[in-house]
Design an enzyme around this catalytic site. Sequence first.
Site, PDB file in Angstrom:
ATOM      1  CD  GLU A   1      -0.990   0.536   3.693  1.00 13.31           C
ATOM      2  OE1 GLU A   1      -1.205   1.755   3.748  1.00 13.31           O
ATOM      3  OE2 GLU A   1      -1.397  -0.281   4.536  1.00 13.31           O
TER       4      GLU A   1
ATOM      5  CE  LYS B   1      -5.480   6.981   5.927  1.00 15.56           C
ATOM      6  NZ  LYS B   1      -5.416   7.340   7.365  1.00 15.56           N
TER       7      LYS B   1
ATOM      8  CB  VAL C   1      -6.219  -2.320   4.089  1.00 20.84           C
ATOM      9  CG1 VAL C   1      -6.634  -3.780   3.882  1.00 20.84           C
ATOM     10  CG2 VAL C   1      -4.976  -2.255   4.969  1.00 20.84           C
TER      11      VAL C   1
ATOM     12  CG  ASP D   1     -15.352   4.911  13.074  1.00 14.41           C
ATOM     13  OD1 ASP D   1     -15.066   4.398  11.976  1.00 14.41           O
ATOM     14  OD2 ASP D   1     -14.665   5.818  13.597  1.00 14.41           O
TER      15      ASP D   1
ATOM     16  CB  SER E   1     -12.058  -0.227   8.980  1.00 13.82           C
ATOM     17  OG  SER E   1     -11.276  -0.247   7.803  1.00 13.82           O
ATOM     18  CB  ALA E   2     -14.151   0.503   3.897  1.00 11.19           C
ATOM     19  CG  ASP E   3      -9.157  -1.633   5.859  1.00  5.38           C
ATOM     20  OD1 ASP E   3      -9.379  -0.935   4.854  1.00  5.38           O
ATOM     21  OD2 ASP E   3      -8.243  -1.391   6.671  1.00  5.38           O
TER      22      ASP E   3
ATOM     23  CE  LYS F   1      -2.451   1.463  12.406  1.00  6.07           C
ATOM     24  NZ  LYS F   1      -2.903   0.905  11.127  1.00  6.07           N
TER      25      LYS F   1
END
EC number: 4.2.1.70
Length: 304
Positions: free
Chosen positions: A25, A88, A108, A140, A142-144, A161
């Site tokens: 990435e 981003k 990602v 909230d 993540s789209a990951d 994380k």
Amino acid sequence: MNPLIALSPEISQALAEGRPVVVLESTIITHGMPYPQNLQVAQQVEAAVREAGAVPATIAVMAGRIRVGLDAETLEALASTPAAQVMKLSRADLAACLALGRTGATTVAATMICAHLAGIEVFATGGIGGVHRGAETSFDISADLQELAQSPVTVVAAGAKAILDLPKTLEVLETLGVPVIAFGQDQLPAFWSRESGLPAPLRMDDPVQIAASARLRRELGLGGGQLVVNPIPPEAEIPRAEMIPIVEQALSEAEAQRIAAKAVTPFLLQRIFDLTRGRSLDANIALVLNNARLAARIAAAMTR
């Protein structure tokens, strides 16, 4: 090949010859650390992939094309561009960046999309996004996680994380049908720490097994990718017992200052950097290099 994809000559030749390729990435370059340290780390990660027997393909959006494989000059140009001038990118804004002709660094999720378009099956990163603490009210997430369920790419990371809600992240991945494979241990790693206190859903000890799992998923008609969680090297980790109070302090400060939405993660990472006196960044670099080496071994097994 999709006309929006621009393969470097090295990547084009490697794919044509059936040699192993590992995608990297670019957000870690543009938004992860200052210049020139970001350039040095990017070069080290690419070197680690090469030393382990694969070809590195760093991905970024530049001048209306998805660049797969950056030469030395382009990599330096990206690293030296101020973060404020670089979008981003995730799934939601990848097309918009191309339409606007802007420079974009891939997260990602976006990197997985681009890797699949380029026909590359293995991706090495630091850590994935996940379910944020308090997501039951903020939503909230993540789209990951959704991307892992959609794009057929094997992602090698050191886990999510530790600032995230790891149990909820695992639950969402399970719901989405994403295999979470711990490499060489029974416990889920927690990015800066080798252990999270959570059992890993799956364990594999050999890159050949991981490569076989990806192939068998294709043969079974199962969509999406797989997440390989690779623990940080022992000598580089910040143990869980030490990290927990640091993360909790950073979270408390964020809440007290009413920091929310996209500002939360950068704030937390900076406070953790300060509270660990820079050890968190050293650990981050070590785990990315470790993931690059494992991803190269998996990519090599996939080509055999």
